[in-house]
Scaffold this motif. Structure first.
Motif: not given
Ligand SMILES: [Fe+2]
Ligand SMILES: [Fe+2]
Length: 396
Positions: A105-114, A129-147
């Motif tokens: 799953q791409g990092g940005d679309s992870l935010l919609r997966i639920r 497996l979340v493929i996420s660009r290290p500098d992705e603008a929504n990096e914080g949101a992706v990490s929070a979603e993963v948690e």
């Protein structure tokens, strides 16, 4: 025995691009997967596709080019009606009952997966497996979603990756504005442009029927190679003042008989009195060119003698061959996806400036390889080499 580890990369792939392939290969190596299934959506309700399912499928097969670890998967395409990922998963589980399955799953679309229909089943059955660009603008949101996902028991791993910036939407937009798209594999691009997908003007209007036929007649890597030879021959013909469209058509069809059984090739050659000797008759790697010209004429409807000649001479060459035939013969050896061999880059460099010298170089390198291994070199290649050496363009 260790369980197989299988990744699934889903999407509409409209069209598939280099970023998709990059993500699949990255997931393969960094998550130690045995293979990745490339799973094009069938009829998704959430998105209308521009290209037909079968065109998207052909493009994916071309992009994967028979790689044993990147496996195009038709599960969704072969289902009726609107398709949802959650309905697809049990089918994949049935195909691989014992495997560990990873949803990529791409990092940005992870935010919609639920919010996906059937997300619970997906997240229970598959590891993420979340493929996420290290500098992705929504990096914080992706990490929070993963948690959050972890807390609810989902097995999820983030794989940071410098992903390519290309996207299918940007490619479609570029085409609609008449611009050059970025991030397309050469074979996929050739398929789009010769057939006229995404609003482009079809360069080879008859290629729709040809590609359907080639797709069933050829193995995936050969199908991709044919598209790549067409693109290379077209460019080369333009560079050397030959007809790019004829070169492109010859490139598309040049290997159309390649995967016929030898006995079928022999029958076609005998029944039609094709110009072949006993050495040709004994070898499908020799015979497929001459038989290919016959198949192109009688089964693909190609009537242009220059194109048929280029197909017939594409493997051995021929003394006195046309410059168009030279373009196809040389493109066959140096097309951009060709597996590396000694002197390939040197031949490509010569091909920037001299068609005749590059073809001579290429045939000599083949001859050297063949004879150094004690293999048979057909006299037609030897004669072509001798003839090329007499040409002013080579002697000067
Ligand atoms: Fe060939
Ligand atoms: Fe070829």
């Amino acid at each position: 025995m260790a369980k197989q580890r299988i990744g699934i990369l889903g999407g509409t792939f409209d069209p598939v691009h280099c970023g998709h392939m990059q993500i699949a290969r990255f997931a393969l190596s960094s998550a130690r997967l045995d293979r990745v299934l490339i799973l094009p959506a069938g009829a998704p309700e959430y998105k209308r596709c521009s290209a037909s399912p079968e065109d998207r499928w052909k493009m994916i097969v071309a992009a994967c080019r028979g790689d044993g670890q990147l496996i195009p998967c038709r599960v969704e395409l072969d289902r009726e009606g609107p398709t949802y990922t959650s309905d697809t998963l049990p089918l994949i589980r049935k195909m691989y009952p014992e495997a560990k399955l990873f949803w990529i799953q791409g990092g940005d679309s992870l935010l919609r997966i639920r919010r996906w229909r059937g997300a619970d089943e997906l997240l229970k059955e598959f590891r993420l497996l979340v493929i996420s660009r290290p500098d992705e603008a929504n990096e914080g949101a992706v990490s929070a979603e993963v948690e959050l996902l972890r807390e609810s028991g989902v097995r999820v791993k983030i794989l940071p990756m410098e992903t390519s910036p290309c996207s299918s939407g940007a490619i479609r937009a570029a085409y609609s504005e008449g611009l050059e798209p970025e991030g397309l594999d050469v074979s996929v691009r050739e398929l789009i442009e010769c057939k006229g997908l995404y609003g482009t003007a079809a360069r080879v209007p008859e290629s729709g029927a040809w590609l359907d036929r080639l797709f069933t007649a050829l193995k995936p890597h050969r199908f991709a190679h044919s598209l790549s030879v067409a693109a290379a021959a077209r460019d080369m013909a333009a560079r050397f003042g030959e007809d790019p469209l004829k070169a492109e058509k010859a490139g598309l069809l040049h290997d159309c008989a390649k995967h016929l059984p030898l006995s079928d090739m022999q029958r076609i050659a005998r029944e039609n009195n094709l110009d072949v000797d006993s050495d040709f008759l004994a070898s499908s790697s020799l015979l497929h060119s001459v038989v290919g010209a016959w198949v192109a004429e009688h089964e693909y409807g190609m009537k242009d003698p220059e194109i048929l000649e280029a197909i017939a001479y594409h493997n051995t060459g021929h003394a006195g061959m046309s410059r168009l035939a030279m373009c196809v013969c040389l493109s066959d050896s140096i097309e951009p996806t060709r597996e590396a061999y000694p002197l390939l880059e040197e031949i490509r460099a010569v091909a920037e400036t001299s068609l005749e010298k590059a073809l001579l170089f290429s045939l000599e390198s083949t001859a050297g390889f063949v004879t150094s291994r004690g293999l048979f070199l057909h006299p037609r290649t030897r004669d072509t080499i001798a003839w090329l050496k007499t040409l002013p363009a080579v002697r000067e």
